[in-house]
Motif scaffolding. Sequence first.
Motif, PDB file in Angstrom:
ATOM      1  N   VAL A 104     -30.493  40.509  49.178  1.00 41.43           N
ATOM      2  CA  VAL A 104     -29.765  40.714  50.665  1.00 41.43           C
ATOM      3  C   VAL A 104     -28.228  40.925  50.813  1.00 41.43           C
ATOM      4  CG1 VAL A 104     -31.691  39.450  51.470  1.00 41.43           C
ATOM      5  CG2 VAL A 104     -29.357  38.231  51.103  1.00 41.43           C
ATOM      6  N   ARG A 105     -27.810  40.957  49.283  1.00 40.68           N
ATOM      7  CA  ARG A 105     -26.329  41.375  49.749  1.00 40.68           C
ATOM      8  C   ARG A 105     -25.758  42.064  50.272  1.00 40.68           C
ATOM      9  NH1 ARG A 105     -22.150  39.842  45.848  1.00 40.68           N
ATOM     10  NH2 ARG A 105     -20.516  42.352  45.949  1.00 40.68           N
ATOM     11  N   GLU A 106     -26.049  43.817  50.320  1.00 45.96           N
ATOM     12  CA  GLU A 106     -26.129  44.814  50.782  1.00 45.96           C
ATOM     13  C   GLU A 106     -26.711  44.747  52.431  1.00 45.96           C
ATOM     14  OE1 GLU A 106     -23.589  46.199  49.762  1.00 45.96           O
ATOM     15  OE2 GLU A 106     -23.577  45.511  47.864  1.00 45.96           O
ATOM     16  N   ARG A 107     -27.261  43.647  53.053  1.00 42.17           N
ATOM     17  CA  ARG A 107     -27.936  43.882  54.229  1.00 42.17           C
ATOM     18  C   ARG A 107     -27.144  42.707  54.836  1.00 42.17           C
ATOM     19  NH1 ARG A 107     -31.641  47.342  52.555  1.00 42.17           N
ATOM     20  NH2 ARG A 107     -31.947  47.111  50.189  1.00 42.17           N
ATOM     21  N   THR A 108     -25.970  42.164  55.008  1.00 46.20           N
ATOM     22  CA  THR A 108     -25.296  41.512  55.561  1.00 46.20           C
ATOM     23  C   THR A 108     -24.339  41.570  56.012  1.00 46.20           C
ATOM     24  OG1 THR A 108     -24.966  39.498  53.311  1.00 46.20           O
ATOM     25  CG2 THR A 108     -27.097  38.842  54.604  1.00 46.20           C
TER      26      THR A 108
END
Length: 444
Positions: A104-108
């Motif tokens: 989820v790193r790039e989606r938070t």
Amino acid sequence: MIAMQHDIPLESSGPNADAMAEAVSTCIRCGFCLSACPTYDVLQRESDSPRGRIILMKEVLEGAMPADKAAPHLDACLGCLACEPACPSGVSYRHLLSPYRSLVRERTTVAWPQRLQRWLTAQTLPYPKRFRFAARMGMIGKKLSALVPPVLRPMLELLPETLPAAKELQPRYAPMGDQVGRVALLAGCAQQVLAPQINEATIHVLRHIGLEVVVPTQQSCCGSLAWHVGDGDRAAKFARNNVRVFAGDQSSFDAVVTNAAGCGSGMQEYGMILRGTDIESQASDLAGKVKDVSVVVCEHADRLRLKRPALVHEGEAIVRVAYHDACHLANAQGVRVQPRELLRRVPDVELVDVAEAHLCCGSAGTYNLDQPETADELGRRKAKAVMATGAPIVVSGNIGCLTQLQTHLNSMATEAHPAPRVMHTMEFLSACLNESPSPNPILN
């Protein structure tokens, strides 16, 4: 079991999907983990406990909750894994947390001050030369703290007043006496800058017990700092390099030795970090050869020649030594007995445990930079517990813990109650070796 492949709104749940699903489905929501969790102990919120975080991750993975809503509680997790030995169902929290963070790193959404801090950390800590330069600049900034952005101040507070001189490691060191084996040493990153004497002491002890020590020159950061904050791509890059460097000649190594708990647990997760890649098998094989230095020394403990430590006043008959369990040594690697066994072998040493030993000191990789308030609370509690032992020396097996302990012990010290001396386990053992100096330690 969660049906991540069908319900997750992300394009892919990644190569660790099955392990993540198993971790989620194994949790029976019993709550035994709550009393073991340092952040639940401090924050007293269900959402900041392992059970609560597992539920949040499940909701995100099934598409029932946006990742941003769960992020504050997942970011607040130390990743100390104290929940694993406390869990009666055997939930493998490690197989869930870091892969989830990577997923989820790039989606938070991350505020720009924190993005800056994370970028600076990623660009400096894993590279000793860069970190040394940054630390020197930080020491100047420490004196001008009013001009430093608040988000960077926790980084400055952890810096020492002075840096030790850089010490270049040689590629090979000869054993003392009869050779009993050959090991490779992971040199570490921040440790080389903040405490180069730890590697010196480690090599000294390994040579003392008859091991040839190889320090591969092309090794890099182990990748655990990146992996534990969800930067899976960067972690994989470091891991891939080290698999190439250490596994290329691994058949001639009895073990790959680490002397920082976080590094050791990170390397032992190379099979997970590189799952689904062309070198997954090699990565898993290498991970199986990684051992903490205390384990390796314990395997050859009968070769140790030890004397009373000349580290305290001669008038004291017994030297009290407090031992602090580094989380990624005790919980992630399951190494609790070996360091204590080694310390108890030293003549005239009384080993004392620290109260609330299961609670993290708050260092946890870069946690004390990302979550300074919680880290400070945990650091103060740990330092108070160490001071309560009355021991003049506290020993641990991780550079992050040693730095955190030193910072908070110094803040509590008074003339009547000075701060204990903080040492790595190998530093203490090295100072207690009874031997004649070896004339030619380096092999060309």
